[in-house]
Motif scaffolding. Structure first.
Motif, PDB file in Angstrom:
ATOM      1  N   PHE A 125       0.853  -1.194   0.000  1.00 28.93           N
ATOM      2  CA  PHE A 125       0.000   0.000   0.000  1.00 28.93           C
ATOM      3  C   PHE A 125       0.884   1.236   0.000  1.00 28.93           C
ATOM      4  O   PHE A 125       1.766   1.373   0.853  1.00 28.93           O
ATOM      5  CB  PHE A 125      -0.886  -0.018   1.257  1.00 28.93           C
ATOM      6  CG  PHE A 125      -1.884   1.100   1.308  1.00 28.93           C
ATOM      7  CD1 PHE A 125      -3.152   0.936   0.780  1.00 28.93           C
ATOM      8  CD2 PHE A 125      -1.565   2.313   1.908  1.00 28.93           C
ATOM      9  CE1 PHE A 125      -4.095   1.966   0.826  1.00 28.93           C
ATOM     10  CE2 PHE A 125      -2.495   3.352   1.968  1.00 28.93           C
ATOM     11  CZ  PHE A 125      -3.776   3.170   1.427  1.00 28.93           C
TER      12      PHE A 125
ATOM     13  N   ILE B 142       1.034   5.247   0.209  1.00 28.08           N
ATOM     14  CA  ILE B 142       0.466   6.587   0.398  1.00 28.08           C
ATOM     15  C   ILE B 142       1.583   7.610   0.638  1.00 28.08           C
ATOM     16  O   ILE B 142       1.525   8.732   0.150  1.00 28.08           O
ATOM     17  CB  ILE B 142      -0.585   6.588   1.542  1.00 28.08           C
ATOM     18  CG1 ILE B 142      -1.281   7.943   1.625  1.00 28.08           C
ATOM     19  CG2 ILE B 142      -0.002   6.188   2.882  1.00 28.08           C
ATOM     20  CD1 ILE B 142      -2.553   7.934   2.460  1.00 28.08           C
ATOM     21  N   THR B 143       2.625   7.200   1.393  1.00 35.09           N
ATOM     22  CA  THR B 143       3.654   8.157   1.811  1.00 35.09           C
ATOM     23  C   THR B 143       4.529   8.625   0.639  1.00 35.09           C
ATOM     24  O   THR B 143       4.905   7.835  -0.218  1.00 35.09           O
ATOM     25  CB  THR B 143       4.563   7.509   2.884  1.00 35.09           C
ATOM     26  OG1 THR B 143       3.726   7.019   3.925  1.00 35.09           O
ATOM     27  CG2 THR B 143       5.558   8.493   3.458  1.00 35.09           C
TER      28      THR B 143
ATOM     29  N   SER C 269       3.083  12.518   7.358  1.00 33.60           N
ATOM     30  CA  SER C 269       1.891  12.640   8.205  1.00 33.60           C
ATOM     31  C   SER C 269       0.791  13.411   7.476  1.00 33.60           C
ATOM     32  O   SER C 269      -0.385  13.077   7.567  1.00 33.60           O
ATOM     33  CB  SER C 269       2.215  13.371   9.502  1.00 33.60           C
ATOM     34  OG  SER C 269       3.306  12.762  10.140  1.00 33.60           O
TER      35      SER C 269
ATOM     36  N   PHE D 172       9.107   4.560   1.640  1.00 37.30           N
ATOM     37  CA  PHE D 172       8.830   3.753   2.850  1.00 37.30           C
ATOM     38  C   PHE D 172       7.774   2.670   2.601  1.00 37.30           C
ATOM     39  O   PHE D 172       7.025   2.344   3.522  1.00 37.30           O
ATOM     40  CB  PHE D 172       8.281   4.622   3.993  1.00 37.30           C
ATOM     41  CG  PHE D 172       9.292   5.458   4.720  1.00 37.30           C
ATOM     42  CD1 PHE D 172      10.441   4.907   5.235  1.00 37.30           C
ATOM     43  CD2 PHE D 172       9.064   6.818   4.924  1.00 37.30           C
ATOM     44  CE1 PHE D 172      11.350   5.674   5.932  1.00 37.30           C
ATOM     45  CE2 PHE D 172       9.963   7.602   5.620  1.00 37.30           C
ATOM     46  CZ  PHE D 172      11.118   7.025   6.127  1.00 37.30           C
TER      47      PHE D 172
ATOM     48  N   THR E 210       6.302  -0.638   2.614  1.00 44.30           N
ATOM     49  CA  THR E 210       6.561  -1.976   3.156  1.00 44.30           C
ATOM     50  C   THR E 210       6.213  -3.048   2.127  1.00 44.30           C
ATOM     51  O   THR E 210       5.108  -3.062   1.586  1.00 44.30           O
ATOM     52  CB  THR E 210       5.707  -2.208   4.425  1.00 44.30           C
ATOM     53  OG1 THR E 210       6.050  -1.207   5.374  1.00 44.30           O
ATOM     54  CG2 THR E 210       5.938  -3.590   5.011  1.00 44.30           C
TER      55      THR E 210
HETATM   56  C1  FAD Z   1       8.539   0.737   9.326  1.00 40.43           C
HETATM   57  C2  FAD Z   1       7.733   1.651   8.465  1.00 40.43           C
HETATM   58  C3  FAD Z   1       6.912   1.115   7.501  1.00 40.43           C
HETATM   59  C4  FAD Z   1       6.150   1.957   6.686  1.00 40.43           C
HETATM   60  N1  FAD Z   1       5.352   1.402   5.721  1.00 40.43           N
HETATM   61  C5  FAD Z   1       4.655   2.201   4.903  1.00 40.43           C
HETATM   62  C6  FAD Z   1       3.856   1.639   3.851  1.00 40.43           C
HETATM   63  O1  FAD Z   1       3.766   0.416   3.664  1.00 40.43           O
HETATM   64  N2  FAD Z   1       3.177   2.485   3.041  1.00 40.43           N
HETATM   65  C7  FAD Z   1       3.246   3.841   3.184  1.00 40.43           C
HETATM   66  O2  FAD Z   1       2.596   4.532   2.412  1.00 40.43           O
HETATM   67  N3  FAD Z   1       3.998   4.406   4.169  1.00 40.43           N
HETATM   68  C8  FAD Z   1       4.700   3.625   5.026  1.00 40.43           C
HETATM   69  N4  FAD Z   1       5.472   4.179   6.024  1.00 40.43           N
HETATM   70  C9  FAD Z   1       5.577   5.621   6.116  1.00 40.43           C
HETATM   71  C10 FAD Z   1       4.824   6.217   7.278  1.00 40.43           C
HETATM   72  O3  FAD Z   1       3.440   6.153   7.067  1.00 40.43           O
HETATM   73  C11 FAD Z   1       5.349   7.650   7.435  1.00 40.43           C
HETATM   74  O4  FAD Z   1       6.670   7.536   7.903  1.00 40.43           O
HETATM   75  C12 FAD Z   1       4.518   8.469   8.365  1.00 40.43           C
HETATM   76  O5  FAD Z   1       3.318   8.799   7.726  1.00 40.43           O
HETATM   77  C13 FAD Z   1       5.241   9.739   8.827  1.00 40.43           C
HETATM   78  O6  FAD Z   1       5.706  10.455   7.741  1.00 40.43           O
HETATM   79  P1  FAD Z   1       7.218  11.035   7.700  1.00 40.43           P
HETATM   80  O7  FAD Z   1       8.169   9.900   7.992  1.00 40.43           O
HETATM   81  O8  FAD Z   1       7.391  11.777   6.418  1.00 40.43           O
HETATM   82  O9  FAD Z   1       7.329  12.009   8.934  1.00 40.43           O
HETATM   83  P2  FAD Z   1       6.775  13.498   9.027  1.00 40.43           P
HETATM   84  O10 FAD Z   1       5.343  13.561   8.619  1.00 40.43           O
HETATM   85  O11 FAD Z   1       7.736  14.419   8.333  1.00 40.43           O
HETATM   86  O12 FAD Z   1       6.870  13.731  10.587  1.00 40.43           O
HETATM   87  C14 FAD Z   1       8.147  13.932  11.231  1.00 40.43           C
HETATM   88  C15 FAD Z   1       7.900  14.206  12.706  1.00 40.43           C
HETATM   89  O13 FAD Z   1       7.061  15.365  12.868  1.00 40.43           O
HETATM   90  C16 FAD Z   1       5.897  15.051  13.637  1.00 40.43           C
HETATM   91  N5  FAD Z   1       4.761  15.787  13.108  1.00 40.43           N
HETATM   92  C17 FAD Z   1       4.283  15.732  11.836  1.00 40.43           C
HETATM   93  N6  FAD Z   1       3.215  16.546  11.696  1.00 40.43           N
HETATM   94  C18 FAD Z   1       3.000  17.133  12.909  1.00 40.43           C
HETATM   95  C19 FAD Z   1       2.049  18.056  13.400  1.00 40.43           C
HETATM   96  N7  FAD Z   1       1.102  18.571  12.625  1.00 40.43           N
HETATM   97  N8  FAD Z   1       2.132  18.424  14.699  1.00 40.43           N
HETATM   98  C20 FAD Z   1       3.103  17.900  15.507  1.00 40.43           C
HETATM   99  N9  FAD Z   1       4.036  17.008  15.085  1.00 40.43           N
HETATM  100  C21 FAD Z   1       3.993  16.634  13.813  1.00 40.43           C
HETATM  101  C22 FAD Z   1       5.709  13.545  13.511  1.00 40.43           C
HETATM  102  O14 FAD Z   1       5.040  12.980  14.627  1.00 40.43           O
HETATM  103  C23 FAD Z   1       7.162  13.061  13.429  1.00 40.43           C
HETATM  104  O15 FAD Z   1       7.715  12.907  14.709  1.00 40.43           O
HETATM  105  C24 FAD Z   1       6.230   3.368   6.850  1.00 40.43           C
HETATM  106  C25 FAD Z   1       7.059   3.895   7.839  1.00 40.43           C
HETATM  107  C26 FAD Z   1       7.802   3.056   8.633  1.00 40.43           C
HETATM  108  C27 FAD Z   1       8.694   3.662   9.678  1.00 40.43           C
END
Ligand code: FAD
Length: 200
Positions: free
Chosen positions: A122, A124-125, A131, A155, A157
């Motif tokens: 899946f 989305i990221t 986030s 990212f 999986t």
């Molecule tokens: C092991 C693993 C597997 C994954 N598998 C998948 C997958 O199969 N498919 C997929 O699509 N994605 C996957 N992801 C991605 C995951 O969904 C994203 O890492 C997640 O959505 C966070 O996005 P980011 O890493 O860009 O962090 P960011 O969104 O950049 O966030 C960075 C930090 O800022 C904080 N933050 C963000 N927004 C706010 C806010 N408004 N207020 C306060 N704090 C905030 C967050 O809590 C975090 O600590 C996976 C991630 C991991 C670690």
């Protein structure tokens, strides 16, 4: 609210114990160290009928819901079996196709996925949309009766083992929609077909 588990739910919850007898910590360590997907264990889960927990019976599933899926995952996690692929495949992909997919997709993809013959990931990221998925920029453009997708996902999986990916894309850029949730569509992309590329 009554949280008492029925017999079927209890069996699902306890399944992790049986699975762990066959696929123990050594099995996991071996695969983790070699960066190998646990194919034999997924085959076992498919043969035991758990990949289609959330898929209706008419498409090869068990016709159950999120409660049973959560029990399955909690039950396997209790025995140290980390099944992220169950989250992105049977939960986030198959359940969505079962609820919102076309009849073609349901008939073509769900029975094969429930049997474990094809796997889903899946996506989305994106590098610029974690986030805050509303800012996703992967764009789907209609070309005749097809769509062409362009964008970047990260990212994801199981992208390296999956046959299909349920990709979240926009048919309208986020800068052009009046409500930020508008303009999203999910596409089942055949990763083995010419024209689709994925890396790790
Ligand atoms: C092991 C693993 C597997 C994954 N598998 C998948 C997958 O199969 N498919 C997929 O699509 N994605 C996957 N992801 C991605 C995951 O969904 C994203 O890492 C997640 O959505 C966070 O996005 P980011 O890493 O860009 O962090 P960011 O969104 O950049 O966030 C960075 C930090 O800022 C904080 N933050 C963000 N927004 C706010 C806010 N408004 N207020 C306060 N704090 C905030 C967050 O809590 C975090 O600590 C996976 C991630 C991991 C670690």
């Amino acid at each position: 609210m009554d949280f008492t588990l029925n017999d079927e739910q209890r069996q699902i919850y306890e399944y992790g114990g049986q699975l762990a007898q066959k696929f123990d910590n050594d099995y996991w360590l071996r695969h983790a160290r070699r960066h190998e997907f646990p194919h034999e264990m997924f085959r076992q889960i498919a043969d035991d009928g758990f990949l289609g927990i959330m898929v209706p019976e008419e498409y090869g599933g068990a016709g159950l819901g999120m409660t049973e899926m959560a029990l399955f995952m909690e039950g396997t996690a209790n025995h140290g079996i980390p099944l992220l692929m169950m989250v992105v495949g049977p939960t986030m992909s198959l359940a969505h196709i079962a609820s919102h997919g076309s009849e073609f997709h349901k008939k073509e993809l769900l029975p094969a996925a429930c049997r474990g013959d094809i796997q889903f990931c899946f996506a989305i990221t994106e590098p610029g949309a974690g986030s805050n998925t509303m800012k996703a920029t992967t764009l789907a453009k209609r070309r005749g009766n097809r769509f062409s997708l362009s964008g970047e996902k990260t990212f994801i999986t199981g992208a390296e083992v999956a046959d299909y990916c349920l990709v979240v894309a926009r048919t309208k850029p986020h800068t052009e929609v009046s409500r930020k949730t508008d303009g999203f569509t999910l596409f089942a992309v055949d990763l083995k077909k010419k024209g689709s590329t994925s890396s790790g």
